[in-house]
Design an enzyme around this catalytic site. Sequence first.
Site, PDB file in Angstrom:
ATOM      1  N   ARG A  30      82.470  88.627  -4.891  1.00 52.44           N
ATOM      2  CA  ARG A  30      83.659  89.361  -4.424  1.00 52.44           C
ATOM      3  C   ARG A  30      84.901  88.885  -5.153  1.00 52.44           C
ATOM      4  NH1 ARG A  30      83.761  87.620   1.327  1.00 52.44           N
ATOM      5  NH2 ARG A  30      85.712  88.729   1.400  1.00 52.44           N
ATOM      6  N   SER A  37      82.063  86.503   6.398  1.00 51.82           N
ATOM      7  CA  SER A  37      81.984  85.331   5.518  1.00 51.82           C
ATOM      8  C   SER A  37      82.411  84.069   6.267  1.00 51.82           C
ATOM      9  CB  SER A  37      82.896  85.576   4.298  1.00 51.82           C
ATOM     10  OG  SER A  37      83.134  84.392   3.601  1.00 51.82           O
ATOM     11  N   HIS A  59      89.678  76.924  11.607  1.00 53.87           N
ATOM     12  CA  HIS A  59      89.594  77.541  10.281  1.00 53.87           C
ATOM     13  C   HIS A  59      90.871  78.325  10.016  1.00 53.87           C
ATOM     14  CE1 HIS A  59      87.743  79.220   6.698  1.00 53.87           C
ATOM     15  NE2 HIS A  59      88.428  80.308   7.005  1.00 53.87           N
ATOM     16  N   LYS A 119      79.620  80.974   8.261  1.00 51.71           N
ATOM     17  CA  LYS A 119      79.634  79.529   7.982  1.00 51.71           C
ATOM     18  C   LYS A 119      79.936  78.729   9.243  1.00 51.71           C
ATOM     19  CE  LYS A 119      82.338  80.609   4.610  1.00 51.71           C
ATOM     20  NZ  LYS A 119      83.161  80.897   3.447  1.00 51.71           N
ATOM     21  N   ASP A 158      76.398  83.815   1.703  1.00 58.79           N
ATOM     22  CA  ASP A 158      77.851  83.936   1.615  1.00 58.79           C
ATOM     23  C   ASP A 158      78.376  83.284   0.340  1.00 58.79           C
ATOM     24  OD1 ASP A 158      80.589  84.478   2.601  1.00 58.79           O
ATOM     25  OD2 ASP A 158      80.676  82.305   2.495  1.00 58.79           O
TER      26      ASP A 158
HETATM   27  N1  URA Z   1      87.552  82.602   3.297  1.00 56.66           N
HETATM   28  C1  URA Z   1      86.211  82.749   3.358  1.00 56.66           C
HETATM   29  O1  URA Z   1      85.482  81.800   3.631  1.00 56.66           O
HETATM   30  N2  URA Z   1      85.689  83.965   3.109  1.00 56.66           N
HETATM   31  C2  URA Z   1      86.434  85.045   2.800  1.00 56.66           C
HETATM   32  O2  URA Z   1      85.906  86.106   2.613  1.00 56.66           O
HETATM   33  C3  URA Z   1      87.840  84.884   2.733  1.00 56.66           C
HETATM   34  C4  URA Z   1      88.378  83.643   2.989  1.00 56.66           C
END
Ligand code: URA
Length: 425
Positions: A168, A183, A82, A187, A161
């Site tokens: 947000r 966040s 990621h 995931k 999320d």
């Molecule tokens: N990527 C995400 O999935 N969440 C965030 O809060 C920031 C970047």
Amino acid sequence: MDVISVIRTKRDRGELSPEQIDWVIDAYTRGEVADEQMSALAMAILLNGMNRTEIARWTAAMIASGERMNFDSLSRPTADKHSTGGVGDKITLPLAPLVAACGAAVPQLSGRGLGHTGGTLDKLESIPGWRALLSNEEMLNVLDTTGAVICAAGDGLAPADKKLYALRDVTGTVEAIPLIASSIMSKKIAEGTGSLVLDVKVGTGAFMKNIEDARELASTMVALGTDSGVKTVALLTDMSTPLGLTAGNALEVRESVEVLAGGGPADVVELTIALAREMLDAAGIKDADPAKALADGSAMDVWRRMIAAQGGDPDATLPVAREQHVITAPSSGVLTRLDAYDIGVAAWRLGAGRARKEDPVQAGAGVELHAKPGDTVTAGQPLMTLHTDTPEKFEYALESVAGSYDVAPAGTGFTANQIVLERIA
Ligand code: URA
């Protein structure tokens, strides 16, 4: 439990209890807590922070809001990567097939671009026919048969999320380390990968502008992953200048295919191989050589199968923008700075990105660089080409590009930033 007391606790710098966290995440997901209440809480968290115990509970509550996937039926170990997002960050495209060619299964649930950073799904959608939306069954099938899959996360994965991130995004509360860490990790843990490599970007084009914040984000995420049984490692990598020579959807696919063909810009190749080594190591695969898998075409073979399995034509001509505008070097000397944020904003304004989630993107739009920091340039030589289908966008993009670079007299000292700055495990 009432939401006002939860907001007041964090407003007054208190610690949220596990019960408060579980309740507020669940009640927000069900619509019992209103957007304006959750945005007040998110702002209180941005201003006053959360400790590691609160962050772990917040992450667990977001995971519990949806389904958890499971890759136990696969014969290979799973490894995921990621990136926290950057400009010209196309690394997932060559990396996923490369790591699959070396023996891991790579489930890449990816996102779309918002603001100045691009999104992997937008890039791949510039390939004619390619589909981002797969059912869980289709996803497992592509992963099992090709070794890698890059697709959109289903609605069932951490729905709390999804809702909170959208909130947000419009309330100035994205840049809070506890909220970013929970966040991303909710995931990734819900996705069910066995190992995870985090590419935490640092610099003007990243969420984290300085190394201290990047370290804090990386170590928070590594602890969350490790405590959940996911082998997690983070690399802090430079995002002060764009990665490679392109920022834009089809432009970045073209560059990724060059890397898979054994060429491509040195920084993209270096980072792709560094992340591949970490992923293979985390997955327990010791004897594979990612540099060899790029050179001998085996990564390219997986790419072609992976694209075709999702309806794409790997041989199709990629879209090209209708209009181009070339920017030339104002003087001769050394290019000493090329700012990632300014170039990302220019690509976005040219049509490569979107201002709102529902906006379309232009496949051919973006910025193509002809020089990188450290290169010698001659007055009048092309520095970059702007691409768009809508030429009225040039003026707005040029405003962003105007202050994005410096050319210093020949002989001026220049030290290039390292690509990989630190490793946190
Ligand atoms: N990527 C995400 O999935 N969440 C965030 O809060 C920031 C970047």
